[in-house]
Design a protein around this motif. Structure first.
Motif, short mmCIF file in Angstrom:
data_model
loop_
_atom_site.label_atom_id
_atom_site.label_comp_id
_atom_site.label_asym_id
_atom_site.label_seq_id
_atom_site.Cartn_x
_atom_site.Cartn_y
_atom_site.Cartn_z
N LEU B 41 0.48 -5.79 -8.34
CA LEU B 41 1.41 -4.75 -7.91
C LEU B 41 1.04 -3.44 -8.56
O LEU B 41 0.93 -3.36 -9.78
N THR B 52 -2.74 -6.46 -1.66
CA THR B 52 -3.22 -6.99 -0.38
C THR B 52 -3.40 -8.51 -0.41
O THR B 52 -4.07 -9.05 -1.29
N ILE B 59 -4.79 -9.19 6.90
CA ILE B 59 -4.37 -8.59 5.64
C ILE B 59 -3.08 -7.81 5.81
O ILE B 59 -2.85 -7.19 6.85
N ILE B 60 -2.25 -7.87 4.79
CA ILE B 60 -1.01 -7.10 4.78
C ILE B 60 -0.78 -6.55 3.37
O ILE B 60 -1.44 -6.97 2.42
N ARG B 61 0.16 -5.64 3.26
CA ARG B 61 0.61 -5.17 1.95
C ARG B 61 1.68 -6.15 1.46
O ARG B 61 2.78 -6.21 2.04
N CYS B 63 3.56 -5.99 -1.01
CA CYS B 63 4.76 -5.34 -1.56
C CYS B 63 5.66 -4.82 -0.44
O CYS B 63 6.80 -4.46 -0.70
#
Lengths: 284, 169
Positions: B41, B52, B59-61, B63
């Motif tokens: 983070l 990621t 892929i995503i964030r 957070c």
């Protein structure tokens, strides 16, 4: 930071999502991709009591051609638009704009409808929907209504969407063979919000442009059409003189607003830079 | 108001069941509850890319994604992808170019780079820079990172493998 506590519901039918939204009132927020909402929750700029996750609502999904319109569901992600052959064929402006939206990990989740409903004047999709004369399809307690993009974006982060309504899809006229498109934005880092951007369409015959729409974004409280500049260009052979006149008209008519790092004068300057580049690109 | 929700997901090939607060984002769940320390983070607002991870193949964030949203999904972190060998040539190339400096951003960089190589196998150096601009390296290691990714793209195009810097036992 961490978000404050909230409840979470995941309806699968549009009617259930609408009822939950009505019950929740001001304390409820819809979540689709959540790529803006989650950041505001993490920073506690927003503290809803319930999130209504609409990502399982089938009526909001998919890209299709219906009659002479391209229908893009509200839940379609930026990546789906970026990778869609239907979009590339029928709305090339969107294909050109998609890579400018944040970064791939964000485009994989963020949605078309979320961006439109949020109404950020610096965002790409509001400007594109205005340029392409899109129609918003909206459902609420009293059924369906349709509204043009021109009447949808009212002010900073403000659309004509009522608190108890959901944006279901957008209908876009299919691109014609003689239409040409231009999309560009100037940003500090690729993927950041634009300092200034331009989404444009025109009908091209030889080096003459007609039915031009030039929409600037990130320069005012909503995306804004440069109508006077369009009038200068329509029906003309594009040469240096016409470009200079159009640039002057656009800078004159748009009342640019400063942001935290860029003055109104800088934005006004960039409006002209973008328009000059755009016109040269459109007539190539 | 019910503050906890039941979720079930596959994390690095293992089925995980949990009861979590809806406000808990995915990386906190992976780090604090599952003790996976690969996803980091940084900003918690989607700007830096240290968080990621992959959800259902993309892929995503981590957070900007809630654990409740991952219910029923397949989640992969750098730990799982290292084990499967999916990132092996990128990891060799990062080592060869010393493209990690402090290493905080490396897991996010590797996952972002892997998706680029999959989606745009013919990416130019400029496109690599644009793609990876979503991930911050505070040590300013960008140049070596771009070199490492470009090497993998070139090696793949020629059907070659990245040679290890150190011989593996």
């Amino acid at each position: 930071m961490k978000a404050a506590a909230f409840d979470y519901a995941k309806p699968t039918a549009l009617s259930d999502a609408l009822s939950l939204l009505e019950q929740g009132g001001d304390d409820a927020r819809l979540i689709a991709g959540g790529q803006t909402l989650l950041a505001t929750l993490n920073m506690r700029l927003s503290e809803p009591s319930i999130l209504i996750d609409i990502t399982d609502v089938a009526e909001l999904k998919g890209i299709s051609v219906v009659g002479n319109k391209l229908r893009i569901g509200a839940l379609v992600t930026h990546t789906e638009i970026e990778d869609s052959d239907l979009v590339a064929k029928h709305a090339p402006l969107l294909k050109a704009a998609a890579p400018h939206i944040a970064h791939r990990a964000i485009r994989n989740l963020g949605t078309w409808g979320g961006s439109l409903a949020y109404g950020d004047p610096a965002a790409e999709w509001p400007a594109c929907s205005l340029t392409l004369q899109a129609t918003m399809v909206i459902h609420g307690p009293s059924g369906e209504r349709k509204i043009s993009a021109k009447d949808f974006f009212i002010d900073l982060y403000t659309t004509s969407l009522e608190p108890d309504e959901i944006l279901v899809a957008t209908e876009i006229p299919l691109a014609t063979a003689n239409q040409v498109f231009y999309f560009h934005e100037l940003a500090r880092r690729h993927g950041d919000y634009a300092v200034a951007g331009l989404a444009a369409v025109a009908e091209k015959q030889g080096s003459v442009l007609n039915n031009c729409v030039f929409t600037f974004f990130s320069v005012s409280s909503t995306p804004v059409m440069a109508v006077a500049a369009q009038d200068v260009v329509n029906g003309q052979v594009i040469n240096d003189q016409v470009i200079a006149k159009a640039v002057e008209a656009a800078r004159e008519e748009i009342d640019a607003i400063a942001d935290i790092t860029n003055s109104a004068a800088a934005k006004t300057h960039l409006i002209g830079v973008l328009l000059e580049r755009g016109l040269k690109h459109l007539v190539v | 108001m019910s503050l906890k929700k039941k979720v079930s997901m596959t994390v690095n090939g293992v089925t995980v069941n949990a009861e979590i607060e809806p406000r808990r984002h995915l990386v906190d769940f992976l780090r604090e509850d599952l003790h996976l320390k690969g996803p980091h983070l940084g900003c918690e607002q989607g700007a830096c890319g240290a968080c990621t991870v992959k959800v259902d193949g993309q892929i995503i964030r981590g957070c900007l994604f809630l654990t409740v949203q991952a219910d029923g999904s397949v989640v992969e972190t750098v730990e799982g992808l290292t084990k499967s060998g999916a990132l092996a040539d990128l990891q060799e190339s990062f080592m060869r170019h010393n493209a990690m400096q402090c290493g905080f951003c490396s897991s996010g960089m590797l996952l972002a780079a892997a998706e680029l190589i999959e989606k745009q196998p013919k990416a130019s150096r400029e496109e690599v820079r644009e793609w990876i601009s979503g991930n911050y390296c505070r040590c300013t290691g960008y140049h070596a990172i771009v070199d490492a990714i470009v090497d993998v793209l070139e090696a793949r195009a020629k059907g070659q493998k990245i040679k290890p810097v150190v011989a593996h036992a």
